[in-house]
Design an enzyme around this catalytic site. Structure first.
Site, PDB file in Angstrom:
ATOM      1  N   LYS A  15       0.819  -1.218   0.000  1.00 19.95           N
ATOM      2  CA  LYS A  15       0.000   0.000   0.000  1.00 19.95           C
ATOM      3  C   LYS A  15       0.852   1.268   0.000  1.00 19.95           C
ATOM      4  CE  LYS A  15      -2.427  -0.556   3.594  1.00 19.95           C
ATOM      5  NZ  LYS A  15      -2.000  -0.598   4.734  1.00 19.95           N
ATOM      6  N   ARG A  91      -9.879   2.185   8.698  1.00 19.67           N
ATOM      7  CA  ARG A  91      -9.409   0.876   9.146  1.00 19.67           C
ATOM      8  C   ARG A  91     -10.461   0.147   9.963  1.00 19.67           C
ATOM      9  NH1 ARG A  91      -3.805   1.411   8.658  1.00 19.67           N
ATOM     10  NH2 ARG A  91      -2.508   0.531  10.234  1.00 19.67           N
ATOM     11  N   ARG A 125      11.205  -5.820   5.674  1.00 21.09           N
ATOM     12  CA  ARG A 125      10.972  -4.410   5.320  1.00 21.09           C
ATOM     13  C   ARG A 125      11.887  -3.477   6.111  1.00 21.09           C
ATOM     14  NH1 ARG A 125       4.989  -1.901   5.531  1.00 21.09           N
ATOM     15  NH2 ARG A 125       5.069  -2.175   7.788  1.00 21.09           N
ATOM     16  N   ARG A 157      11.169  -0.745  11.220  1.00 15.69           N
ATOM     17  CA  ARG A 157      10.165  -0.057  12.038  1.00 15.69           C
ATOM     18  C   ARG A 157      10.007  -0.761  13.375  1.00 15.69           C
ATOM     19  NH1 ARG A 157       4.822   1.102   8.513  1.00 15.69           N
ATOM     20  NH2 ARG A 157       3.871   0.198  10.372  1.00 15.69           N
ATOM     21  N   ARG A 168      -1.281  -6.600  14.326  1.00 18.58           N
ATOM     22  CA  ARG A 168      -1.816  -5.752  13.264  1.00 18.58           C
ATOM     23  C   ARG A 168      -2.579  -6.569  12.227  1.00 18.58           C
ATOM     24  NH1 ARG A 168       3.641  -4.004  12.357  1.00 18.58           N
ATOM     25  NH2 ARG A 168       3.135  -3.132  10.340  1.00 18.58           N
TER      26      ARG A 168
HETATM   27  P1  ADP Z   1       0.639  -0.917   8.939  1.00 18.34           P
HETATM   28  O1  ADP Z   1      -0.393  -0.854   7.838  1.00 18.34           O
HETATM   29  O2  ADP Z   1       1.863  -1.659   8.547  1.00 18.34           O
HETATM   30  O3  ADP Z   1       0.082  -1.379  10.260  1.00 18.34           O
HETATM   31  P2  ADP Z   1       0.610   2.004   9.204  1.00 18.34           P
HETATM   32  O4  ADP Z   1       1.807   2.837   8.974  1.00 18.34           O
HETATM   33  O5  ADP Z   1      -0.563   2.195   8.298  1.00 18.34           O
HETATM   34  O6  ADP Z   1       1.176   0.538   9.185  1.00 18.34           O
HETATM   35  O7  ADP Z   1       0.067   2.206  10.702  1.00 18.34           O
HETATM   36  C1  ADP Z   1       0.941   2.074  11.812  1.00 18.34           C
HETATM   37  C2  ADP Z   1       0.123   2.161  13.111  1.00 18.34           C
HETATM   38  O8  ADP Z   1      -0.515   3.448  13.199  1.00 18.34           O
HETATM   39  C3  ADP Z   1      -1.030   1.166  13.261  1.00 18.34           C
HETATM   40  O9  ADP Z   1      -0.580  -0.093  13.752  1.00 18.34           O
HETATM   41  C4  ADP Z   1      -1.925   1.895  14.269  1.00 18.34           C
HETATM   42  O10 ADP Z   1      -1.387   1.818  15.584  1.00 18.34           O
HETATM   43  C5  ADP Z   1      -1.811   3.337  13.818  1.00 18.34           C
HETATM   44  N1  ADP Z   1      -2.824   3.698  12.802  1.00 18.34           N
HETATM   45  C6  ADP Z   1      -2.595   4.061  11.509  1.00 18.34           C
HETATM   46  N2  ADP Z   1      -3.731   4.315  10.864  1.00 18.34           N
HETATM   47  C7  ADP Z   1      -4.734   4.105  11.744  1.00 18.34           C
HETATM   48  C8  ADP Z   1      -6.155   4.179  11.677  1.00 18.34           C
HETATM   49  N3  ADP Z   1      -6.777   4.522  10.548  1.00 18.34           N
HETATM   50  N4  ADP Z   1      -6.860   3.885  12.801  1.00 18.34           N
HETATM   51  C9  ADP Z   1      -6.256   3.546  13.948  1.00 18.34           C
HETATM   52  N5  ADP Z   1      -4.929   3.440  14.090  1.00 18.34           N
HETATM   53  C10 ADP Z   1      -4.153   3.719  13.008  1.00 18.34           C
END
Ligand code: ADP
Length: 215
Positions: A15, A91, A125, A157, A168
């Site tokens: 993504k 999400r 990654r 990360r 996740r």
């Molecule tokens: P990934 O898709 O690999 O989990 P992201 O960079 O999209 O990584 O998100 C990292 C973290 O940020 C998530 O695990 C969550 O804790 C938080 N986060 C990101 N977007 C959201 C969202 N839309 N709602 C709730 N928490 C979020």
């Protein structure tokens, strides 16, 4: 023309990589909630400190907080003029309903990659901690581990540990699949195969978006 797109896909589906490419192609700002949270955490704001505990453990932040962030972001001039490409939001079903209440969406795309494949991708990654560019142990920057784009340090990360990855992925199955189903019910969803080289996947995504008469 301003496009309003949502990109779904489990962690490691590509993504982030595809959002950057698509955002360039359509000239629409890339809005990544994960990047927004990581920026706030790096700046050490009160909000960043609050977010840190959720992010590091792989838990989702509450819907109201995330909806507040996005509601504010979509009022900015760049979005009003050029639309957006949403990455990592919505999400949950609550976020999906909230989003559709504040703005129409042209299309949501689900980038489909099997769970076994993403597990391998996530453990290899590596990301630039300054600009967020994505690499892997198999495809490192030209000079390890310095970002090709900005010279920042490329690291693993903190939430790419096996425990946080599992948490996740579970949250994705439990919370995000219902959000994707809502877009499907509204006739706004297309599925795209996320396997293959990044430029092949990009071609499929562009074809899917351009096939919509609204864009
Ligand atoms: P990934 O898709 O690999 O989990 P992201 O960079 O999209 O990584 O998100 C990292 C973290 O940020 C998530 O695990 C969550 O804790 C938080 N986060 C990101 N977007 C959201 C969202 N839309 N709602 C709730 N928490 C979020």
């Amino acid at each position: 023309m301003a496009v309003k797109l949502v990109l779904f896909g489990r962690q490691g589906a590509g993504k982030g990589t595809q959002s950057v490419l698509l955002s360039k192609h359509y000239g629409a700002p890339h809005i990544s909630t994960g990047d927004m949270l990581r920026e706030a955490m790096a700046e050490g704001t009160d909000f960043g400190r609050q977010a840190q505990q959720y992010v590091d453990s792989g838990a989702l932040l509450p819907d109201e907080i995330m909806l507040g962030l996005i509601t504010e972001r979509v009022t900015h001039d760049d979005v009003v003029a050029n639309g957006f490409l949403l990455d990592g939001f919505p999400r949950t079903i609550g976020q999906a309903r909230g989003l559709l209440d504040i703005t129409p969406i042209d299309l949501a795309v689900n980038l489909e990659v099997p769970r076994e494949t993403v597990l391998e991708r996530l453990s290899s990654r590596r990301v630039c901690q300054d600009c967020g560019a994505i690499y892997s142990t198999a495809l490192p920057p030209a000079s390890p581990w310095t970002c090709d784009n900005c010279g920042g340090e490329v690291v693993q990360r903190a939430d790419d540990t096996p425990e946080a990855i599992n948490k996740r992925l579970e949250a994705y199955e439990r919370d995000t699949l219902p959000a994707i189903a809502l877009f499907a019910e509204r006739g706004l969803l297309v599925e795209v195969d996320g396997l293959g080289q990044p430029d092949e996947v990009l071609g499929r995504l562009i074809d899917a978006v351009d096939a919509r008469a609204t864009v």
